[in-house]
Motif scaffolding. Sequence first.
Motif, PDB file in Angstrom:
ATOM      1  N   VAL A 183       2.514  15.302 -16.857  1.00  0.00           N
ATOM      2  CA  VAL A 183       1.291  15.331 -16.046  1.00  0.00           C
ATOM      3  C   VAL A 183       0.589  13.972 -16.107  1.00  0.00           C
ATOM      4  O   VAL A 183       0.146  13.431 -15.082  1.00  0.00           O
ATOM      5  CB  VAL A 183       0.350  16.458 -16.533  1.00  0.00           C
ATOM      6  N   VAL A 184       0.502  13.396 -17.318  1.00  0.00           N
ATOM      7  CA  VAL A 184      -0.153  12.095 -17.476  1.00  0.00           C
ATOM      8  C   VAL A 184       0.606  11.018 -16.688  1.00  0.00           C
ATOM      9  O   VAL A 184       0.002  10.203 -15.974  1.00  0.00           O
ATOM     10  CB  VAL A 184      -0.233  11.717 -18.968  1.00  0.00           C
ATOM     11  N   VAL A 185       1.942  11.008 -16.804  1.00  0.00           N
ATOM     12  CA  VAL A 185       2.752  10.012 -16.096  1.00  0.00           C
ATOM     13  C   VAL A 185       2.613  10.180 -14.590  1.00  0.00           C
ATOM     14  O   VAL A 185       2.459   9.197 -13.844  1.00  0.00           O
ATOM     15  CB  VAL A 185       4.225  10.116 -16.529  1.00  0.00           C
ATOM     16  N   ALA A 186       2.651  11.435 -14.124  1.00  0.00           N
ATOM     17  CA  ALA A 186       2.539  11.693 -12.688  1.00  0.00           C
ATOM     18  C   ALA A 186       1.176  11.247 -12.161  1.00  0.00           C
ATOM     19  O   ALA A 186       1.080  10.605 -11.102  1.00  0.00           O
ATOM     20  CB  ALA A 186       2.764  13.180 -12.406  1.00  0.00           C
ATOM     21  N   LEU A 187       0.110  11.567 -12.889  1.00  0.00           N
ATOM     22  CA  LEU A 187      -1.225  11.146 -12.460  1.00  0.00           C
ATOM     23  C   LEU A 187      -1.359   9.622 -12.469  1.00  0.00           C
ATOM     24  O   LEU A 187      -1.972   9.033 -11.573  1.00  0.00           O
ATOM     25  CB  LEU A 187      -2.287  11.780 -13.363  1.00  0.00           C
ATOM     26  N   GLY A 188      -0.775   8.995 -13.484  1.00  0.00           N
ATOM     27  CA  GLY A 188      -0.807   7.538 -13.535  1.00  0.00           C
ATOM     28  C   GLY A 188      -0.071   6.907 -12.365  1.00  0.00           C
ATOM     29  O   GLY A 188      -0.543   5.928 -11.769  1.00  0.00           O
ATOM     30  N   ALA A 189       1.095   7.475 -12.024  1.00  0.00           N
ATOM     31  CA  ALA A 189       1.854   6.958 -10.884  1.00  0.00           C
ATOM     32  C   ALA A 189       1.083   7.144  -9.582  1.00  0.00           C
ATOM     33  O   ALA A 189       1.039   6.236  -8.736  1.00  0.00           O
ATOM     34  CB  ALA A 189       3.209   7.668 -10.807  1.00  0.00           C
ATOM     35  N   LEU A 190       0.454   8.302  -9.417  1.00  0.00           N
ATOM     36  CA  LEU A 190      -0.338   8.547  -8.210  1.00  0.00           C
ATOM     37  C   LEU A 190      -1.527   7.585  -8.124  1.00  0.00           C
ATOM     38  O   LEU A 190      -1.856   7.076  -7.038  1.00  0.00           O
ATOM     39  CB  LEU A 190      -0.824   9.996  -8.189  1.00  0.00           C
ATOM     40  N   ALA A 191      -2.172   7.330  -9.263  1.00  0.00           N
ATOM     41  CA  ALA A 191      -3.310   6.397  -9.275  1.00  0.00           C
ATOM     42  C   ALA A 191      -2.855   4.986  -8.901  1.00  0.00           C
ATOM     43  O   ALA A 191      -3.534   4.281  -8.144  1.00  0.00           O
ATOM     44  CB  ALA A 191      -3.963   6.402 -10.656  1.00  0.00           C
ATOM     45  N   LEU A 192      -1.686   4.586  -9.410  1.00  0.00           N
ATOM     46  CA  LEU A 192      -1.162   3.259  -9.084  1.00  0.00           C
ATOM     47  C   LEU A 192      -0.846   3.140  -7.596  1.00  0.00           C
ATOM     48  O   LEU A 192      -1.196   2.140  -6.948  1.00  0.00           O
ATOM     49  CB  LEU A 192       0.087   2.979  -9.915  1.00  0.00           C
ATOM     50  N   ILE A 193      -0.204   4.175  -7.056  1.00  0.00           N
ATOM     51  CA  ILE A 193       0.115   4.180  -5.624  1.00  0.00           C
ATOM     52  C   ILE A 193      -1.168   4.122  -4.793  1.00  0.00           C
ATOM     53  O   ILE A 193      -1.260   3.402  -3.789  1.00  0.00           O
ATOM     54  CB  ILE A 193       0.954   5.422  -5.271  1.00  0.00           C
ATOM     55  N   ALA A 194      -2.179   4.882  -5.230  1.00  0.00           N
ATOM     56  CA  ALA A 194      -3.447   4.892  -4.500  1.00  0.00           C
ATOM     57  C   ALA A 194      -4.116   3.516  -4.521  1.00  0.00           C
ATOM     58  O   ALA A 194      -4.642   3.051  -3.500  1.00  0.00           O
ATOM     59  CB  ALA A 194      -4.380   5.937  -5.107  1.00  0.00           C
ATOM     60  N   LEU A 195      -4.075   2.847  -5.675  1.00  0.00           N
ATOM     61  CA  LEU A 195      -4.681   1.514  -5.769  1.00  0.00           C
ATOM     62  C   LEU A 195      -3.964   0.500  -4.882  1.00  0.00           C
ATOM     63  O   LEU A 195      -4.599  -0.300  -4.184  1.00  0.00           O
ATOM     64  CB  LEU A 195      -4.657   1.032  -7.227  1.00  0.00           C
ATOM     65  N   ILE A 196      -2.637   0.542  -4.894  1.00  0.00           N
ATOM     66  CA  ILE A 196      -1.872  -0.386  -4.055  1.00  0.00           C
ATOM     67  C   ILE A 196      -2.170  -0.142  -2.582  1.00  0.00           C
ATOM     68  O   ILE A 196      -2.338  -1.079  -1.794  1.00  0.00           O
ATOM     69  CB  ILE A 196      -0.359  -0.251  -4.344  1.00  0.00           C
ATOM     70  N   THR A 197      -2.262   1.129  -2.223  1.00  0.00           N
ATOM     71  CA  THR A 197      -2.560   1.472  -0.828  1.00  0.00           C
ATOM     72  C   THR A 197      -3.983   1.053  -0.458  1.00  0.00           C
ATOM     73  O   THR A 197      -4.218   0.501   0.626  1.00  0.00           O
ATOM     74  CB  THR A 197      -2.379   2.984  -0.615  1.00  0.00           C
ATOM     75  N   TYR A 198      -4.929   1.298  -1.349  1.00  0.00           N
ATOM     76  CA  TYR A 198      -6.336   0.989  -1.069  1.00  0.00           C
ATOM     77  C   TYR A 198      -6.534  -0.507  -0.838  1.00  0.00           C
ATOM     78  O   TYR A 198      -7.283  -0.926   0.045  1.00  0.00           O
ATOM     79  CB  TYR A 198      -7.208   1.471  -2.234  1.00  0.00           C
ATOM     80  N   TYR A 199      -5.853  -1.320  -1.637  1.00  0.00           N
ATOM     81  CA  TYR A 199      -6.007  -2.773  -1.514  1.00  0.00           C
ATOM     82  C   TYR A 199      -4.979  -3.410  -0.571  1.00  0.00           C
ATOM     83  O   TYR A 199      -4.881  -4.634  -0.499  1.00  0.00           O
ATOM     84  CB  TYR A 199      -5.906  -3.427  -2.896  1.00  0.00           C
ATOM     85  N   HIS A 200      -4.219  -2.576   0.126  1.00  0.00           N
ATOM     86  CA  HIS A 200      -3.256  -3.036   1.138  1.00  0.00           C
ATOM     87  C   HIS A 200      -2.272  -4.058   0.553  1.00  0.00           C
ATOM     88  O   HIS A 200      -2.055  -5.135   1.119  1.00  0.00           O
ATOM     89  CB  HIS A 200      -3.990  -3.652   2.342  1.00  0.00           C
ATOM     90  N   LYS A 201      -1.668  -3.701  -0.563  1.00  0.00           N
ATOM     91  CA  LYS A 201      -0.793  -4.635  -1.261  1.00  0.00           C
ATOM     92  C   LYS A 201       0.695  -4.300  -1.109  1.00  0.00           C
ATOM     93  O   LYS A 201       1.528  -4.980  -1.724  1.00  0.00           O
ATOM     94  CB  LYS A 201      -1.140  -4.661  -2.757  1.00  0.00           C
ATOM     95  N   TRP A 202       1.045  -3.300  -0.307  1.00  0.00           N
ATOM     96  CA  TRP A 202       2.463  -2.943  -0.189  1.00  0.00           C
ATOM     97  C   TRP A 202       3.269  -4.088   0.423  1.00  0.00           C
ATOM     98  O   TRP A 202       4.372  -4.403  -0.042  1.00  0.00           O
ATOM     99  CB  TRP A 202       2.626  -1.669   0.643  1.00  0.00           C
ATOM    100  N   GLY A 203       2.723  -4.709   1.453  1.00  0.00           N
ATOM    101  CA  GLY A 203       3.421  -5.827   2.077  1.00  0.00           C
ATOM    102  C   GLY A 203       3.590  -6.998   1.120  1.00  0.00           C
ATOM    103  O   GLY A 203       4.666  -7.621   1.061  1.00  0.00           O
ATOM    104  N   TYR A 204       2.536  -7.285   0.367  1.00  0.00           N
ATOM    105  CA  TYR A 204       2.604  -8.358  -0.616  1.00  0.00           C
ATOM    106  C   TYR A 204       3.660  -8.062  -1.673  1.00  0.00           C
ATOM    107  O   TYR A 204       4.471  -8.935  -2.023  1.00  0.00           O
ATOM    108  CB  TYR A 204       1.235  -8.547  -1.262  1.00  0.00           C
TER     109      TYR A 204
END
Length: 702
Positions: free
Chosen positions: A33-54
Amino acid sequence: MLVPLAGGWNPLLGRLALDQIPYNNPILAPLFVVVALGALALIALITYYHKWGYLWKEWLTTVDHKKLGVMYIIIGLVMLFRGFVDGLMIRTQQVWANGPDSSGVFGAVHGYLTPFHFGQVYSAHGLIMILLAATPLLVGFMNIIVPIQVGARDMAYPYLNALGLWITAAGAALIMASLFIGDFSHNGWFGYAPLFEIQYSPGVGVDYWIWTLELLALGTSLGGINIIATIVKMRAPGMSWFKLPIFTWASLSANIIALTSFPALQLALALVASDRYLGSHFFTAGLGGNLMLYTNLFWIWGHPEVYFVILPAFGMMSEIFPVFSEKPLFGYITMVAASFAIAGVSWLVWLHHFFTMGAGPEVNSFFSIATMLVGIPTGVKVFNWAFTMYRGRLTFSAAMLWAIGALFLLLVGGLTGMMLAIPAINYMVHNSVFVVAHFHSMLLVIVYAVFGSVIFWFPKVFGFKLDEYWAKVMFWLFSAGTVGVFVPMYMLGFMGETRRLDYVFNTAWHPYLVAEEIGIFLYCLSVVAFFVLLYVSIRDRVKNQVGQDAWGTSRSLEWLTHSPVPFYNFAVIPHINERDEVAWRRQHGLVQKQPEKYLDIHMPNNTGMALYIGALTFVLAFALTWRIWWLCLGSLVAIIALMIVRSFQGDAGYIIPAAEVERMEKEALAREARIQTGAHPLPAGGRPVPGEAIAYERQDKL
């Protein structure tokens, strides 16, 4: 024909079923659960700051050796943390499960881990620390530093370099998957014949172990080919063999070991897989096999592997000591000879891992003497480091402290290694925690050298220094933890404690186990200090910016280029005049000398192909683990198809125009000028320059 399996199997999912996911495990389920939540938080941060292309353009598809090296180091640090948590679990289990009255929870009679779960943790800890922490960390530094030290713009084979990284990442992902899907091997990190045979280990744990090791061996072999080719073929003009920096020599000797030893591991694992999947009996004594065949094959790789990871650490120490002693490395030629002597003798010592097998006095004497011989070139290195510091202008920076700590642990580990080289002593302490303490002393040499190198080369890669105060806090906490864990362990070894104990029957050992737990707590504090170090350093990065020579006393060629290093490394490849080129240029006032003109630079293109193939190797290994045959075939065909497509595509690369190179260089020089005015300006004068000395080749020759 395939070996018949106990339990369920179906054509779609193979052995994979819902009951293979430990959702009811009181330790693993919350961790998931901790790992899954951490992965989701990381994905959310990358998406929020529009860093996927970078991320895709600058990191995931890069072939830049520096970024690939940084990603190797990130993998190594993540797996170092995972391996440390395993070590924490082992020590906590042993201090808890001490004596017949010790309580148990989570289904364990004593402590909190069942014997089967403890065996998995113990096995994963060893494999992770050696092959997924130490090896990627060292390969990462070799990736970053070696091309710059030899004056190259990249590795000899940039695409192969990326492929090696992503295959290594696939191995790391596979062992992490074993946490939450199925089980991991419980028969030690190196495996015991015939315990890994399917009749004794019917689960998928041994299969995870086989394919994780196979992926890591393949990735490391590809990296070894690349580093050797880079050193042999990509050296700057004027850089003869005996002008190579010592870290480059250490990398060369280490990768010769890797390239010649890892095939033995791959062969041994292939034979184990043949036994488990096809029903052969290479290691089954009752059916014509030989148990000792596996042990010999494994340790023919396993002991050279120890020197594969220790030699780059020696090279790191050899770079740090001269810089903070303001002296050239003492005994350069003997240091080079010692590195290759260690690499050569490493092939003659593997049998000391099983002196107790009853090989006879002649065999034991040969391997005892060979093991002791390793101490001669190692002693040469120790004395050379000591003479480098002797009467030097010592600066006890954080990097220097870590290097001195590595030297101290080398003495402890080396002296106890000489004890273990004597068959009579080895027979008495074999399989005891004395051997574990010795081995950890040697591996901690690598950890200390790595953290010293992180501090030492961090400004070269990122353009600012790490915070000295917190780096020293981390050093002292980590050192206190090392003393707290391993001094009692040496003592317990003499008192007769054997390794791999999930339940400690002798209550007289409890005070020493408590001391080890206190040491582990200090290690935990050092981990906290490491994260604080990163936070404070990034927060103060503008204040801690540096120019090309972060320390002002640096000696080798990587300190001639800008900080951070541009993606093309050198605008014009420098001409090498002396062994310590930067120190020589500083002495003669040539550090600031710029080329007369700039030329176009050819660079390789980024590619996603290496990432795709790396991902498919993970899929193939996962499918082999669970015997999902259609997925095995599909992923294998896809890998072959991508390799064929890549071979037809090739890489024509791209050109950076000379005008663009000149513009970027002027910007970098202006930045460094601003930094130098507020820091320590580099000396403009110096001794007269010898008539034959040149900073760059004549441009009309290029």
